[in-house]
Design a protein around this motif. Structure first.
Motif, PDB file in Angstrom:
ATOM      1  N   PRO A   1       0.829  -1.207   0.000  1.00 37.00           N
ATOM      2  CA  PRO A   1       0.000   0.000   0.000  1.00 37.00           C
ATOM      3  C   PRO A   1       0.866   1.260   0.000  1.00 37.00           C
ATOM      4  O   PRO A   1       2.018   1.224   0.426  1.00 37.00           O
ATOM      5  N   HIS A   2       0.318   2.341  -0.488  1.00 37.73           N
ATOM      6  CA  HIS A   2       1.006   3.633  -0.479  1.00 37.73           C
ATOM      7  C   HIS A   2       0.783   4.270   0.887  1.00 37.73           C
ATOM      8  O   HIS A   2      -0.336   4.267   1.367  1.00 37.73           O
ATOM      9  N   PRO A   3       1.747   4.779   1.584  1.00 41.03           N
ATOM     10  CA  PRO A   3       3.135   4.952   1.192  1.00 41.03           C
ATOM     11  C   PRO A   3       4.091   3.891   1.760  1.00 41.03           C
ATOM     12  O   PRO A   3       5.295   4.037   1.643  1.00 41.03           O
ATOM     13  N   ALA A   4       3.570   2.840   2.385  1.00 44.47           N
ATOM     14  CA  ALA A   4       4.446   1.860   3.047  1.00 44.47           C
ATOM     15  C   ALA A   4       5.199   0.959   2.081  1.00 44.47           C
ATOM     16  O   ALA A   4       6.346   0.588   2.341  1.00 44.47           O
ATOM     17  N   HIS A   5       4.561   0.567   0.968  1.00 42.29           N
ATOM     18  CA  HIS A   5       5.190  -0.278  -0.058  1.00 42.29           C
ATOM     19  C   HIS A   5       5.678  -1.609   0.497  1.00 42.29           C
ATOM     20  O   HIS A   5       6.770  -2.065   0.158  1.00 42.29           O
ATOM     21  N   THR A   6       4.873  -2.262   1.316  1.00 42.01           N
ATOM     22  CA  THR A   6       5.317  -3.472   2.019  1.00 42.01           C
ATOM     23  C   THR A   6       4.729  -4.772   1.488  1.00 42.01           C
ATOM     24  O   THR A   6       5.202  -5.841   1.868  1.00 42.01           O
ATOM     25  N   ASP A   7       3.720  -4.744   0.642  1.00 46.17           N
ATOM     26  CA  ASP A   7       3.060  -5.982   0.207  1.00 46.17           C
ATOM     27  C   ASP A   7       3.992  -6.930  -0.530  1.00 46.17           C
ATOM     28  O   ASP A   7       3.940  -8.137  -0.332  1.00 46.17           O
ATOM     29  N   CYS A   8       4.821  -6.400  -1.412  1.00 43.22           N
ATOM     30  CA  CYS A   8       5.656  -7.247  -2.277  1.00 43.22           C
ATOM     31  C   CYS A   8       7.066  -6.681  -2.400  1.00 43.22           C
ATOM     32  O   CYS A   8       7.339  -5.853  -3.279  1.00 43.22           O
ATOM     33  N   PRO A   9       7.985  -7.137  -1.548  1.00 40.57           N
ATOM     34  CA  PRO A   9       9.359  -6.627  -1.600  1.00 40.57           C
ATOM     35  C   PRO A   9      10.050  -6.828  -2.954  1.00 40.57           C
ATOM     36  O   PRO A   9      10.999  -6.115  -3.259  1.00 40.57           O
ATOM     37  N   SER A  10       9.574  -7.755  -3.777  1.00 40.31           N
ATOM     38  CA  SER A  10      10.179  -7.968  -5.097  1.00 40.31           C
ATOM     39  C   SER A  10      10.114  -6.712  -5.958  1.00 40.31           C
ATOM     40  O   SER A  10      10.953  -6.508  -6.835  1.00 40.31           O
ATOM     41  N   MET A  11       9.116  -5.847  -5.718  1.00 40.10           N
ATOM     42  CA  MET A  11       8.957  -4.615  -6.491  1.00 40.10           C
ATOM     43  C   MET A  11      10.065  -3.612  -6.213  1.00 40.10           C
ATOM     44  O   MET A  11      10.297  -2.710  -7.017  1.00 40.10           O
ATOM     45  N   GLU A  12      10.781  -3.760  -5.097  1.00 36.66           N
ATOM     46  CA  GLU A  12      11.839  -2.812  -4.754  1.00 36.66           C
ATOM     47  C   GLU A  12      12.929  -2.778  -5.816  1.00 36.66           C
ATOM     48  O   GLU A  12      13.680  -1.812  -5.905  1.00 36.66           O
ATOM     49  N   ASN A  13      13.023  -3.792  -6.631  1.00 34.08           N
ATOM     50  CA  ASN A  13      14.041  -3.838  -7.671  1.00 34.08           C
ATOM     51  C   ASN A  13      13.663  -3.005  -8.898  1.00 34.08           C
ATOM     52  O   ASN A  13      14.485  -2.817  -9.783  1.00 34.08           O
ATOM     53  N   VAL A  14      12.437  -2.504  -8.949  1.00 32.00           N
ATOM     54  CA  VAL A  14      11.998  -1.722 -10.110  1.00 32.00           C
ATOM     55  C   VAL A  14      12.236  -0.242  -9.855  1.00 32.00           C
ATOM     56  O   VAL A  14      13.064   0.387 -10.496  1.00 32.00           O
ATOM     57  N   GLY A  15      11.494   0.364  -8.936  1.00 34.16           N
ATOM     58  CA  GLY A  15      11.705   1.770  -8.587  1.00 34.16           C
ATOM     59  C   GLY A  15      11.461   2.725  -9.741  1.00 34.16           C
ATOM     60  O   GLY A  15      10.544   2.551 -10.538  1.00 34.16           O
ATOM     61  N   LEU A  16      12.321   3.749  -9.840  1.00 29.28           N
ATOM     62  CA  LEU A  16      12.143   4.834 -10.799  1.00 29.28           C
ATOM     63  C   LEU A  16      12.560   4.405 -12.199  1.00 29.28           C
ATOM     64  O   LEU A  16      13.689   3.969 -12.416  1.00 29.28           O
ATOM     65  N   LEU A  17      11.623   4.530 -13.125  1.00 31.52           N
ATOM     66  CA  LEU A  17      11.868   4.222 -14.539  1.00 31.52           C
ATOM     67  C   LEU A  17      11.724   5.496 -15.359  1.00 31.52           C
ATOM     68  O   LEU A  17      10.652   6.090 -15.422  1.00 31.52           O
ATOM     69  N   GLN A  18      12.802   5.887 -15.994  1.00 27.98           N
ATOM     70  CA  GLN A  18      12.748   7.027 -16.901  1.00 27.98           C
ATOM     71  C   GLN A  18      12.096   6.568 -18.208  1.00 27.98           C
ATOM     72  O   GLN A  18      12.022   5.370 -18.489  1.00 27.98           O
ATOM     73  N   PRO A  19      11.623   7.504 -19.046  1.00 30.93           N
ATOM     74  CA  PRO A  19      11.056   7.107 -20.335  1.00 30.93           C
ATOM     75  C   PRO A  19      12.031   6.237 -21.123  1.00 30.93           C
ATOM     76  O   PRO A  19      13.231   6.526 -21.194  1.00 30.93           O
ATOM     77  N   GLY A  20      11.524   5.116 -21.645  1.00 30.60           N
ATOM     78  CA  GLY A  20      12.341   4.195 -22.424  1.00 30.60           C
ATOM     79  C   GLY A  20      13.090   3.160 -21.601  1.00 30.60           C
ATOM     80  O   GLY A  20      13.665   2.241 -22.153  1.00 30.60           O
ATOM     81  N   GLN A  21      13.088   3.296 -20.293  1.00 31.96           N
ATOM     82  CA  GLN A  21      13.814   2.363 -19.430  1.00 31.96           C
ATOM     83  C   GLN A  21      12.958   1.153 -19.082  1.00 31.96           C
ATOM     84  O   GLN A  21      11.735   1.230 -19.064  1.00 31.96           O
ATOM     85  N   SER A  22      13.623   0.039 -18.780  1.00 31.98           N
ATOM     86  CA  SER A  22      12.924  -1.145 -18.282  1.00 31.98           C
ATOM     87  C   SER A  22      13.735  -1.732 -17.137  1.00 31.98           C
ATOM     88  O   SER A  22      14.946  -1.526 -17.047  1.00 31.98           O
ATOM     89  N   ARG A  23      13.040  -2.447 -16.264  1.00 31.11           N
ATOM     90  CA  ARG A  23      13.697  -3.096 -15.134  1.00 31.11           C
ATOM     91  C   ARG A  23      12.843  -4.282 -14.718  1.00 31.11           C
ATOM     92  O   ARG A  23      11.628  -4.268 -14.852  1.00 31.11           O
ATOM     93  N   THR A  24      13.494  -5.309 -14.176  1.00 30.74           N
ATOM     94  CA  THR A  24      12.822  -6.544 -13.802  1.00 30.74           C
ATOM     95  C   THR A  24      12.790  -6.696 -12.290  1.00 30.74           C
ATOM     96  O   THR A  24      13.789  -6.433 -11.612  1.00 30.74           O
TER      97      THR A  24
END
Length: 147
Positions: A96-119
């Protein structure tokens, strides 16, 4: 007098918005953020494997933060790749916002600039994770179903 009250209310709203954004903090998109449990403790719905797994789905962020697909279904231990095809950046975080605790796997994505990708890191158990754009938690919404 009414005009002055409106300015004061607008300033108070701006300060509140800054406090909400600061409460989320910044997570490093390259750190595992707790590996198998993250810092969320009992609020974690789907644990992280701590490393990128085989990609089970790709989610594309289109114009105006429209997610395609809005629901990605993957197997346990798989990852999801996020591709930012929008013209603006998106900071993808777990609910949930702003805790971001449901799925720690998402921490590897974070900020994506236009054209960027991350897994993401792999998702270690079955469950459902919602996600959103931290900078605009009402847009770029979706969920990952791990079976």
């Amino acid at each position: 007098m009414i005009f002055g009250n409106r300015i004061l209310a607008a300033q108070a709203a701006s300060v509140a918005a800054l406090l909400v954004m600061a409460a989320c903090g910044g997570s490093s998109p390259t750190s595992p953020g707790g590996g198998s449990g993250g810092s969320g403790g009992s609020s974690v719905k789907v644990k992280s494997t701590g490393s990128v797994g085989a990609v089970g789905a790709t989610v594309t962020i289109g114009a105006n933060g429209i997610m395609n697909p809005t629901q990605a279904t993957i197997a346990v231990n798989q990852s999801v790749t996020f591709v930012n095809s929008d013209s603006r950046s998106h900071d993808m975080q777990s609910d949930p916002h702003p805790a971001h605790t449901d799925c720690p796997s998402m921490e590897n994505v974070g900020l994506l600039q236009p054209g960027q990708s991350r897994t993401t890191f792999g998702f270690a158990n079955s469950g459902t994770c919602g996600y959103h754009d931290h900078n605009d938690p009402t847009s770029a919404l979706g969920r990952i179903v791990v079976q």
